[in-house]
Design a protein around this motif. Structure first.
Motif, PDB file in Angstrom:
ATOM      1  N   LEU A  46       0.838  -1.197   0.000  1.00  0.00           N
ATOM      2  CA  LEU A  46       0.000   0.000   0.000  1.00  0.00           C
ATOM      3  C   LEU A  46       0.880   1.256   0.000  1.00  0.00           C
ATOM      4  N   TRP A  47       1.885   1.295   0.885  1.00  0.00           N
ATOM      5  CA  TRP A  47       2.765   2.459   0.906  1.00  0.00           C
ATOM      6  C   TRP A  47       3.501   2.605  -0.421  1.00  0.00           C
ATOM      7  N   THR A  76      -9.965   5.656  -2.843  1.00  0.00           N
ATOM      8  CA  THR A  76      -9.928   4.404  -2.081  1.00  0.00           C
ATOM      9  C   THR A  76     -10.628   4.589  -0.743  1.00  0.00           C
ATOM     10  N   LEU A 152      -8.071  -3.956  -2.800  1.00  0.00           N
ATOM     11  CA  LEU A 152      -8.508  -2.948  -1.842  1.00  0.00           C
ATOM     12  C   LEU A 152      -8.917  -3.574  -0.511  1.00  0.00           C
ATOM     13  N   PRO A 155      -5.779  -4.363   2.535  1.00  0.00           N
ATOM     14  CA  PRO A 155      -5.415  -3.422   3.594  1.00  0.00           C
ATOM     15  C   PRO A 155      -6.497  -3.291   4.676  1.00  0.00           C
TER      16      PRO A 155
END
Length: 170
Positions: A46-47, A76, A152, A155
């Protein structure tokens, strides 16, 4: 005829879409080692995506670096908000923290160094993900291969694990 021992049945609470997604995602992530790998690698991916988007030049002179990352984080976040408001606010905190980290790295080291770091983290974290899903551990295909929305869900699933550990509802 009803007897004293009969209890009235309450209608089953409708399952939220997020609960259905988490149930499917959890079904593909039963191995404890694979779960641990995901707890580490999903936030790293994600980062890295946020950082990669940060490196895309902003249009015109009205927008600062990070415009595309901010736009993607907002879109998101809106997805998460529709699925679960409590998770959405947790993800908002995650996005703010990752955005600050990314801006700090960008301002301190420049776009090219951020780009190289993001690519390296992205590649290493995805290798970790596929090792977790290999026959060594899980032995199942990653969920996103059946539905891209699971990119999605991952996370949020990791955050929901933290919520459960803290005794918080999502």
């Amino acid at each position: 005829m009803s007897t004293a021992t009969d209890t009235p049945r309450e209608p089953a609470a409708p399952q939220r879409r997020i609960d259905l997604w988490f149930a499917h995602y959890s079904g593909d992530h039963r191995n404890a080692t694979n779960q641990l790998i995901h707890v580490i690698c999903v936030p790293a991916i994600l980062w890295s995506v946020i950082a990669l988007l940060w490196c895309i030049p902003s249009p015109g002179t009205w927008f600062l670096p990070g415009f595309w990352a901010g736009a993607a984080m907002f879109a998101t976040w809106a997805f998460y908000y529709r699925a679960s408001r409590r998770l959405a606010f947790g993800m908002l905190a995650v996005f703010v923290a990752m955005g600050w980290l990314t801006r700090w790295l960008h301002d301190g080291y420049g776009t090219m160094h951020l780009l190289y770091l993001a690519i390296a983290v992205f590649v290493v974290a995805w290798i970790g993900q596929f090792v977790g899903h290999s026959k060594l551990f899980e032995g199942k295909r990653p969920s996103f291969l059946t539905d891209l929305r699971y990119l999605l869900i991952g996370p949020a699933w990791v955050l929901a694990k933290l919520y459960r550990r803290l005794g918080w509802r999502y």
